[in-house]
Write a protein that holds these residues in place. Structure first.
Motif, short mmCIF file in Angstrom:
data_model
loop_
_atom_site.label_atom_id
_atom_site.label_comp_id
_atom_site.label_asym_id
_atom_site.label_seq_id
_atom_site.Cartn_x
_atom_site.Cartn_y
_atom_site.Cartn_z
N VAL A 291 0.84 -1.19 0.00
CA VAL A 291 0.00 0.00 0.00
C VAL A 291 0.88 1.25 0.00
O VAL A 291 1.80 1.36 0.80
N SER A 292 0.58 2.18 -0.90
CA SER A 292 1.38 3.39 -1.03
C SER A 292 0.89 4.48 -0.09
O SER A 292 -0.29 4.53 0.28
N SER A 293 1.79 5.36 0.28
CA SER A 293 1.43 6.51 1.11
C SER A 293 0.73 7.59 0.31
O SER A 293 0.28 8.59 0.87
N ARG A 294 0.62 7.39 -1.01
CA ARG A 294 -0.05 8.36 -1.86
C ARG A 294 -0.99 7.65 -2.82
O ARG A 294 -0.76 6.50 -3.20
N ILE A 295 -2.05 8.34 -3.19
CA ILE A 295 -2.97 7.87 -4.23
C ILE A 295 -3.04 8.96 -5.29
O ILE A 295 -3.47 10.08 -5.00
N ASP A 296 -2.56 8.63 -6.48
CA ASP A 296 -2.55 9.61 -7.57
C ASP A 296 -1.91 10.92 -7.14
O ASP A 296 -2.46 12.01 -7.33
N ASP A 297 -0.75 10.81 -6.54
CA ASP A 297 0.06 11.96 -6.13
C ASP A 297 -0.60 12.79 -5.04
O ASP A 297 -0.24 13.95 -4.83
#
Length: 460
Positions: free
Chosen positions: A184-190
């Motif tokens: 899981v990324s700390s960002r979604i679409d920047d």
């Protein structure tokens, strides 16, 4: 010194009623209620029409009519208003700071309903959750970190399933359910994201409750059920609604009112869910739409918002008239709508074909788009999208191919479309339209905001 007048250079034809002092205007019977809304939503129109129906003067504040000036130490602002209703959709704006400053400019001269600074804090979902938790209100557990490495530690705090969300987002877009083993990324679409404990009940059809609060009182409540195969209950994503105002338990009602008060909001849509008999506050929406609530309950929030604004400016309202108006959602185009910029057309009307402008990271292009009420989503030719640099990529969608049951997977990108003089962000699907006449097809996601007249076309 701040004045309230028309811009300089009007040949001395300034409306005297708009240059009097703020105190004398406030003391007058008729209040000028400004609704700050650069978009064309049905809710904005309904509020403006409700102000007029309650015997006061609505003012639609948009890019087309706002001016301010500094001249010989005097600050001017036009159009002048006695109170501001903040209907900025900051969750969808690409220019949040500029929008907030415009609201603040008006707030320096008049009281506001949902002031910009309070809304700026409330729209950050993690921060608002933290504020509610600090006030001992029940919210799901959550985790937030800015660096990718620290964000990977979230399973240590949330060992089960979690909802992965943008900290500032709307309509349930780009949300997903993740587990401890998922990357899981700390960002979604920047944009910064966070994870929140995923709450589920025993119902096979996921649902939650939205309570609409205005000025510390509940106007209406509805149950929202997720569409088949989805867990998100958002009306914008196809969620079904059911009015439950009369059946609403005391506890969710109390929590909704307290959450709105703790965040300092005048108006809010509060989403709640019961788990094993305990109610949790999922989100508090500062600029919640109310078309779905009207469909579910037959009650329009618009006259209640109008009443609050009028009274905040020092005006008076007949309560029985508010009750009378709440049974109708009048979203017709109000007479106070400012004229469009020269060269623009009626931005409430779209034809079978419409000239639009599309812009991306690399270039812009003017094309003719076709309106298609049978298409759920707007689509753009892949070659055109590549030429203008459309993006970012925000996901994929499944689209049925022709009349059969087969589907194809299409990428989704965010693009800026200028339609009838107004720019808007549209999440469009990409497909090969090289064999088709029009490189852009406008779907219901866009058309729902306009009046469609298929007899109107533009020449190639």
């Amino acid at each position: 010194m701040t004045t309230y007048s028309d811009p300089p250079g009007t040949g001395g034809k300034t409306d005297v009623s708009r240059t009097v002092s703020a105190d004398s205007r406030t003391a007058s019977r008729t209040q000028r209620v400004g609704v700050l809304s650069p978009h064309n939503s049905k809710e904005t129109k309904a509020i403006l029409n409700a102000v007029r129906a309650l015997g006061h003067e609505p003012v639609w504040i948009r890019d087309e009519n706002v001016t301010s000036w500094i001249e010989n130490g005097t600050v001017g602002l036009s159009p002048a208003v006695d109170v501001l209703v903040n209907r900025l959709l900051l969750t969808k704006s690409d220019h949040r700071f500029e929008d907030l400053q415009l609201a603040a400019l008006y707030e320096s001269t008049a009281p506001a309903v949902n002031p910009s600074g309070i809304v700026a804090s409330a729209i950050h979902k993690y921060r608002s959750g933290m504020t509610l938790a600090a006030a001992d209100l029940p919210v799901p557990d959550a985790y937030f970190a800015r660096s990718p490495r620290r964000f990977e530690e979230w399973p240590e705090r949330l060992p089960g399933l979690a909802a992965h969300k943008q900290t500032i987002g709307t309509n349930g877009k780009q949300m997903s359910v993740v587990g401890p083993a998922d990357s899981v990324s700390s960002r979604i679409d920047d944009r910064q994201s966070f994870v929140q404990e995923f709450l589920t009940d025993s119902d096979e059809h996921p649902s939650d409750v939205r309570v609409y609060v205005v000025d510390g009182e509940i106007v209406g409540a509805m149950r929202r059920r997720a569409p088949e195969g989805d867990w998100r209950t958002n009306v914008a994503l196809g969620g079904e609604v059911e009015g439950i105002t009369d059946e609403l338990d005391a506890e969710p009602g109390r929590l909704a009112m307290e959450a709105t008060a703790v965040l300092g909001l005048d108006i809010a849509g509060v989403d709640l869910m019961p788990i094993d008999g305990e109610w949790y506050i999922l989100e508090v929406n500062a600029t919640a739409g109310f078309r779905g609530l009207y469909e579910a309950t037959g009650v329009s929030v618009a006259p209640h918002i109008a009443r609050l604004a009028i009274e905040r400016a020092g005006g008076t309202v007949d309560p029985s008239r508010v009750t009378e108006l709440e049974s109708t959602l009048d979203d017709s185009v109000p007479e106070c709508k400012p004229p469009l910029d020269e060269g623009d057309s009626d931005d409430d009307l779209l034809g079978y074909t419409t000239r639009v402008r599309i812009t991306g990271r690399d270039d812009a292009a003017a094309v003719i788009a076709k309106s298609d009420t049978g298409a759920e989503r707007t689509s753009i030719d892949v070659e055109l999208a590549g030429r203008v640099g459309a993006g970012p990529l925000v996901g994929t969608t499944e689209v049925r191919s022709g009349a059969g049951s087969d589907t194809e997977t299409r990428p989704l990108v965010d693009v800026q479309l200028r339609i009838n003089g107004t720019w808007r962000t549209v999440t469009a699907s990409l497909t090969d339209r090289s064999e088709m006449t029009y490189s852009v097809l406008l779907g219901r996601d866009v058309l729902e905001s306009y009046t469609l007249d298929v007899s109107v076309t533009v020449e190639e």
